[in-house]
Design a protein around this motif. Structure first.
Motif, PDB file in Angstrom:
ATOM      1  N   PRO A 181       0.806  -1.233   0.000  1.00 25.29           N
ATOM      2  CA  PRO A 181       0.000   0.000   0.000  1.00 25.29           C
ATOM      3  C   PRO A 181       0.834   1.276   0.000  1.00 25.29           C
ATOM      4  CG  PRO A 181      -0.833  -1.565   1.620  1.00 25.29           C
ATOM      5  CD  PRO A 181       0.474  -2.111   1.138  1.00 25.29           C
ATOM      6  N   GLU A 182       2.063   1.208   0.455  1.00 26.89           N
ATOM      7  CA  GLU A 182       2.902   2.405   0.461  1.00 26.89           C
ATOM      8  C   GLU A 182       3.196   2.898  -0.952  1.00 26.89           C
ATOM      9  OE1 GLU A 182       6.302   1.407   2.811  1.00 26.89           O
ATOM     10  OE2 GLU A 182       5.197   1.499   4.702  1.00 26.89           O
ATOM     11  N   LEU A 183       3.149   1.995  -1.935  1.00 25.04           N
ATOM     12  CA  LEU A 183       3.384   2.392  -3.327  1.00 25.04           C
ATOM     13  C   LEU A 183       2.215   3.185  -3.902  1.00 25.04           C
ATOM     14  CD1 LEU A 183       4.888  -0.920  -4.789  1.00 25.04           C
ATOM     15  CD2 LEU A 183       6.129   1.111  -4.018  1.00 25.04           C
ATOM     16  N   MET A 184       1.077   3.176  -3.211  1.00 27.14           N
ATOM     17  CA  MET A 184      -0.140   3.777  -3.739  1.00 27.14           C
ATOM     18  C   MET A 184      -0.377   5.202  -3.252  1.00 27.14           C
ATOM     19  SD  MET A 184      -2.148   0.211  -3.236  1.00 27.14           S
ATOM     20  CE  MET A 184      -1.375  -1.262  -3.945  1.00 27.14           C
ATOM     21  N   LEU A 185       0.501   5.678  -2.375  1.00 23.91           N
ATOM     22  CA  LEU A 185       0.307   7.000  -1.792  1.00 23.91           C
ATOM     23  C   LEU A 185       0.461   8.132  -2.806  1.00 23.91           C
ATOM     24  CD1 LEU A 185       2.178   6.495   1.601  1.00 23.91           C
ATOM     25  CD2 LEU A 185      -0.296   6.736   1.267  1.00 23.91           C
ATOM     26  N   THR A 186       1.133   7.878  -3.918  1.00 23.06           N
ATOM     27  CA  THR A 186       1.347   8.926  -4.923  1.00 23.06           C
ATOM     28  C   THR A 186       0.282   8.935  -6.016  1.00 23.06           C
ATOM     29  OG1 THR A 186       2.798   7.452  -6.179  1.00 23.06           O
ATOM     30  CG2 THR A 186       3.852   8.895  -4.567  1.00 23.06           C
ATOM     31  N   VAL A 187      -0.682   8.033  -5.943  1.00 22.54           N
ATOM     32  CA  VAL A 187      -1.701   7.954  -7.002  1.00 22.54           C
ATOM     33  C   VAL A 187      -2.648   9.149  -6.888  1.00 22.54           C
ATOM     34  CG1 VAL A 187      -3.572   6.571  -7.966  1.00 22.54           C
ATOM     35  CG2 VAL A 187      -1.554   5.449  -7.005  1.00 22.54           C
ATOM     36  N   PRO A 188      -2.845   9.913  -7.970  1.00 19.13           N
ATOM     37  CA  PRO A 188      -3.694  11.105  -7.906  1.00 19.13           C
ATOM     38  C   PRO A 188      -5.173  10.767  -7.732  1.00 19.13           C
ATOM     39  CG  PRO A 188      -2.940  10.722 -10.149  1.00 19.13           C
ATOM     40  CD  PRO A 188      -2.215   9.737  -9.284  1.00 19.13           C
ATOM     41  N   GLU A 189      -5.959  11.809  -7.465  1.00 24.53           N
ATOM     42  CA  GLU A 189      -7.365  11.639  -7.092  1.00 24.53           C
ATOM     43  C   GLU A 189      -8.184  10.933  -8.172  1.00 24.53           C
ATOM     44  OE1 GLU A 189     -11.269  14.322  -5.789  1.00 24.53           O
ATOM     45  OE2 GLU A 189      -9.322  15.285  -6.061  1.00 24.53           O
ATOM     46  N   PHE A 190      -8.087  11.380  -9.414  1.00 27.70           N
ATOM     47  CA  PHE A 190      -8.918  10.795 -10.468  1.00 27.70           C
ATOM     48  C   PHE A 190      -8.596   9.317 -10.667  1.00 27.70           C
ATOM     49  CE2 PHE A 190      -9.558   9.720 -15.008  1.00 27.70           C
ATOM     50  CZ  PHE A 190     -10.929   9.887 -15.072  1.00 27.70           C
ATOM     51  N   VAL A 228     -16.827   0.885  -0.213  1.00 30.24           N
ATOM     52  CA  VAL A 228     -17.814   1.893   0.175  1.00 30.24           C
ATOM     53  C   VAL A 228     -17.324   2.695   1.378  1.00 30.24           C
ATOM     54  CG1 VAL A 228     -20.155   2.222   1.091  1.00 30.24           C
ATOM     55  CG2 VAL A 228     -19.756   0.659  -0.830  1.00 30.24           C
ATOM     56  N   GLU A 229     -16.658   2.033   2.302  1.00 35.85           N
ATOM     57  CA  GLU A 229     -16.171   2.711   3.501  1.00 35.85           C
ATOM     58  C   GLU A 229     -14.885   3.499   3.258  1.00 35.85           C
ATOM     59  OE1 GLU A 229     -14.557   1.702   8.042  1.00 35.85           O
ATOM     60  OE2 GLU A 229     -15.391   0.088   6.787  1.00 35.85           O
ATOM     61  N   ASN A 230     -13.985   2.957   2.432  1.00 31.71           N
ATOM     62  CA  ASN A 230     -12.632   3.516   2.374  1.00 31.71           C
ATOM     63  C   ASN A 230     -12.300   4.344   1.145  1.00 31.71           C
ATOM     64  OD1 ASN A 230     -11.108   2.384   4.841  1.00 31.71           O
ATOM     65  ND2 ASN A 230     -12.252   0.622   4.037  1.00 31.71           N
ATOM     66  N   LEU A 231     -12.969   4.124   0.020  1.00 34.68           N
ATOM     67  CA  LEU A 231     -12.639   4.920  -1.161  1.00 34.68           C
ATOM     68  C   LEU A 231     -12.916   6.411  -0.934  1.00 34.68           C
ATOM     69  CD1 LEU A 231     -11.552   5.153  -3.974  1.00 34.68           C
ATOM     70  CD2 LEU A 231     -13.770   4.403  -4.877  1.00 34.68           C
ATOM     71  N   PRO A 232     -14.053   6.794  -0.347  1.00 35.48           N
ATOM     72  CA  PRO A 232     -14.244   8.227  -0.056  1.00 35.48           C
ATOM     73  C   PRO A 232     -13.163   8.780   0.882  1.00 35.48           C
ATOM     74  CG  PRO A 232     -16.343   7.077   0.056  1.00 35.48           C
ATOM     75  CD  PRO A 232     -15.278   6.017  -0.039  1.00 35.48           C
ATOM     76  N   LYS A 233     -12.686   7.968   1.816  1.00 37.23           N
ATOM     77  CA  LYS A 233     -11.609   8.416   2.714  1.00 37.23           C
ATOM     78  C   LYS A 233     -10.325   8.679   1.933  1.00 37.23           C
ATOM     79  CE  LYS A 233     -13.187   5.874   6.828  1.00 37.23           C
ATOM     80  NZ  LYS A 233     -12.825   4.803   7.794  1.00 37.23           N
ATOM     81  N   LYS A 337     -21.564  10.125  -7.612  1.00 38.92           N
ATOM     82  CA  LYS A 337     -21.491  11.583  -7.462  1.00 38.92           C
ATOM     83  C   LYS A 337     -20.483  11.950  -6.385  1.00 38.92           C
ATOM     84  CE  LYS A 337     -24.397  15.688  -6.993  1.00 38.92           C
ATOM     85  NZ  LYS A 337     -25.780  16.197  -6.816  1.00 38.92           N
ATOM     86  N   LYS A 338     -20.480  11.174  -5.304  1.00 39.39           N
ATOM     87  CA  LYS A 338     -19.516  11.394  -4.225  1.00 39.39           C
ATOM     88  C   LYS A 338     -18.081  11.208  -4.723  1.00 39.39           C
ATOM     89  CE  LYS A 338     -20.697   9.576  -0.284  1.00 39.39           C
ATOM     90  NZ  LYS A 338     -20.884   8.594   0.834  1.00 39.39           N
ATOM     91  N   LEU A 339     -17.906  10.281  -5.671  1.00 41.18           N
ATOM     92  CA  LEU A 339     -16.577  10.015  -6.239  1.00 41.18           C
ATOM     93  C   LEU A 339     -16.226  10.949  -7.389  1.00 41.18           C
ATOM     94  CD1 LEU A 339     -16.722   6.098  -6.440  1.00 41.18           C
ATOM     95  CD2 LEU A 339     -15.974   7.516  -4.516  1.00 41.18           C
TER      96      LEU A 339
END
Length: 388
Positions: A181-190, A228-233, A337-339
């Motif tokens: 998961p540390e490799l994923m910290l640089t992935v942009p929002e979109f 559902v719980e974590n993607l918005p976070k 819409k939230k995403l």
């Protein structure tokens, strides 16, 4: 309980910091490694690639780097990578990145060791690749999306035919996947949003596919709840490592699901969209289809649609199953819409004149046949028209 099969041959190494093991893992398969990635368009990617190369070299491997992968990788990309693998005499391929890089690594393994092009070995063609010839693939995921690190699928695009299809064979499972998961910290929002929604789709479609079973069900609903719980976070704070970790786990679970059950109607349409309009991200294409897919299908899978609606909106637990299921299109639309993924086909530049063509292309792959309600040609046209 219904009978089911479950097959998995990939060794999964999951957790923070596991990337440090890459060199030792690769060395089991040879001393000449080809790293397969996209181009480093930002400094953080260049730093990541150099770190990976150093990890491999520190373990005694000679490394060459193919950075020609693009989103929706094309036959030309695969051929260029395969030529580099042959010229370098690569013994192991490391696919680092999202689904495009990992899928490209699998297809390069095929084309570098077989006559013709990777397109000659699509899932419906014969002969299929020979397992004894393939180069071993190590998949290192840097997004939480496609699940390609644990699947036997390699999706590629034929731009000449405007067709997106797949190699699909159990011999294409990566030998090892590293999910850090540390490799994923640089992935942009979109990218986080589109790949994250792809996880949701993989998991949910696995629950309604005829190939589902108790094992897939167990993994799929856990993945859906995690998304559902974590993607918005994640989208609120891209550096939330705990949410990133849970999304990485959801992605892995959903990948295991589609490898054993499969996808349905939305993925057939999404693949057609990607083939005809390569600038559209896969998860973005799925998002444009999902509310209409739910509207079309929910009456034929009330149990699953009521369950997903209640995960999205716990207040629906008070309603009977059919009423809760009928709310699923609205709840899915609200989640999108939230995403910030609530777009139409028109908004991504699809010409209205190609609705019929896209509808026909959406019925080329067999995915739509696995849907609980199978669309006719007329119904597919109506679905695409509503998505437009």
């Amino acid at each position: 309980m219904k009978n089911f099969n479950f097959h998995q041959t990939t060794e999964i190494r999951f957790g923070r910091g596991r990337i440090q093991e890459l060199g030792q893992v690769a060395l089991k398969y040879g001393t000449r490694a080809m790293l397969v990635t996209t181009k480093a368009t930002v400094p953080s990617l260049e730093q990541q690639y150099q770190k990976i190369i150093k990890l491999l070299e520190a373990s005694g491997l000679k490394v060459t780097h193919f950075d020609g992968v693009i989103p929706n990788p094309t036959l030309e990309v695969i051929s260029a990578g395969a030529q580099m693998a042959r010229d370098f005499n690569a013994q192991v391929i490391v696919g680092l990145g999202g689904g495009s890089s990992m899928d490209a690594a699998k297809a390069i393994s095929v084309e570098a060791t077989h006559a013709g092009s990777a397109w000659d070995y699509l899932f419906y063609k014969t002969p299929q690749p020979d397992a004894s010839k393939l180069l071993p693939v190590i998949a290192v995921s840097t997004t939480s999306g496609t699940g390609s690190q644990v699947t036997q699928v390699s999706v590629i695009t034929n731009t000449h035919e405007r067709d997106k299809s797949a190699l699909y064979n159990n011999i294409l499972y990566p030998q090892v996947s590293i999910v850090d998961p540390e490799l994923m910290l640089t992935v942009p929002e979109f990218v986080s949003a589109t790949t994250g929604f792809d996880v949701f789709c993989h998991a949910f479609e696995s629950t309604i596919n005829p190939g589902t079973g108790a094992y897939v069900d167990l993994l799929a609903w856990e993945a859906i709840s995690l998304v559902v719980e974590n993607l918005p976070k994640v989208l609120t704070d891209l550096n939330d490592i705990e949410a990133r970790e849970k999304m990485a786990w959801a992605d892995t679970l959903a990948g295991l699901c589609i490898a054993n059950a499969g996808v349905t109607l939305p993925h057939g349409i999404g693949m057609a969209i990607g083939g005809m309009y390569p600038h559209v991200a896969h998860g973005e294409a799925l998002a444009m289809v999902y509310p209409e897919f739910a509207e079309f299908t929910w009456k034929s899978a009330i149990s699953q649609f009521s369950r997903v609606a209640r995960i999205l909106n716990p207040e629906l637990k008070q309603l009977p199953d059919d009423k809760a299921a009928s709310e699923s299109p609205k709840e899915i639309a609200g989640f999108l819409k939230k995403l910030k993924l609530n777009k139409s086909l028109r908004e991504v530049g699809m010409p209205e004149s190609e609705i019929q063509k896209l509808a026909a292309q959406s019925m080329v792959l067999p995915d739509y046949k696995g849907n609980p309600r199978v669309a006719s040609e007329k119904e597919m046209f109506e679905i695409i028209s509503h998505c437009y």
